[in-house]
Design a protein around this motif. Sequence first.
Motif, PDB file in Angstrom:
ATOM      1  N   THR A  23      -5.518  -3.494   5.930  1.00  0.00           N
ATOM      2  CA  THR A  23      -4.101  -3.143   5.825  1.00  0.00           C
ATOM      3  C   THR A  23      -3.511  -2.668   7.147  1.00  0.00           C
ATOM      4  O   THR A  23      -2.376  -2.194   7.188  1.00  0.00           O
ATOM      5  CB  THR A  23      -3.902  -2.052   4.757  1.00  0.00           C
ATOM      6  OG1 THR A  23      -4.654  -0.886   5.133  1.00  0.00           O
ATOM      7  CG2 THR A  23      -4.345  -2.543   3.382  1.00  0.00           C
ATOM      8  N   LEU A  26       0.036  -3.719   7.923  1.00  0.00           N
ATOM      9  CA  LEU A  26       1.019  -3.496   6.865  1.00  0.00           C
ATOM     10  C   LEU A  26       1.620  -2.096   6.953  1.00  0.00           C
ATOM     11  O   LEU A  26       1.092  -1.218   7.640  1.00  0.00           O
ATOM     12  CB  LEU A  26       0.358  -3.685   5.497  1.00  0.00           C
ATOM     13  CG  LEU A  26      -0.289  -5.047   5.252  1.00  0.00           C
ATOM     14  CD1 LEU A  26      -1.060  -5.032   3.940  1.00  0.00           C
ATOM     15  CD2 LEU A  26       0.768  -6.146   5.246  1.00  0.00           C
ATOM     16  N   GLU A  27       2.715  -1.880   6.226  1.00  0.00           N
ATOM     17  CA  GLU A  27       3.367  -0.572   6.191  1.00  0.00           C
ATOM     18  C   GLU A  27       2.420   0.538   5.775  1.00  0.00           C
ATOM     19  O   GLU A  27       2.531   1.666   6.253  1.00  0.00           O
ATOM     20  CB  GLU A  27       4.542  -0.585   5.211  1.00  0.00           C
ATOM     21  CG  GLU A  27       5.754  -1.328   5.683  1.00  0.00           C
ATOM     22  CD  GLU A  27       6.867  -1.301   4.647  1.00  0.00           C
ATOM     23  OE1 GLU A  27       6.911  -0.363   3.835  1.00  0.00           O
ATOM     24  OE2 GLU A  27       7.685  -2.225   4.666  1.00  0.00           O
ATOM     25  N   SER A  29      -0.439   1.124   6.533  1.00  0.00           N
ATOM     26  CA  SER A  29      -1.412   1.515   7.553  1.00  0.00           C
ATOM     27  C   SER A  29      -1.224   2.958   8.005  1.00  0.00           C
ATOM     28  O   SER A  29      -2.141   3.561   8.561  1.00  0.00           O
ATOM     29  CB  SER A  29      -1.338   0.581   8.759  1.00  0.00           C
ATOM     30  OG  SER A  29      -0.086   0.721   9.412  1.00  0.00           O
TER      31      SER A  29
END
Length: 70
Positions: A23, A26-27, A29
């Motif tokens: 991830t 991705l946001e 993270s």
Amino acid sequence: MRRDLQNLRHVDHELLVTIDHMTAHLEVSVLRTADREKTIMTGYAAWRRLRKPGSGHLDLDAQTLTFTEF
């Protein structure tokens, strides 16, 4: 281990590291590993509760977990 993962007390560290890597772009993270573990454990708790006889729904407002039987 039981099928409903009732005895699960923590998420394996290596799995959490793998999730962190998967991830990273991705946001999500920005979340801490502890946040990921809490989310997984909460999900399992909800799943076990929903498997019990009777029906209901989850109310996830305000980031809380509430089960209400009909």
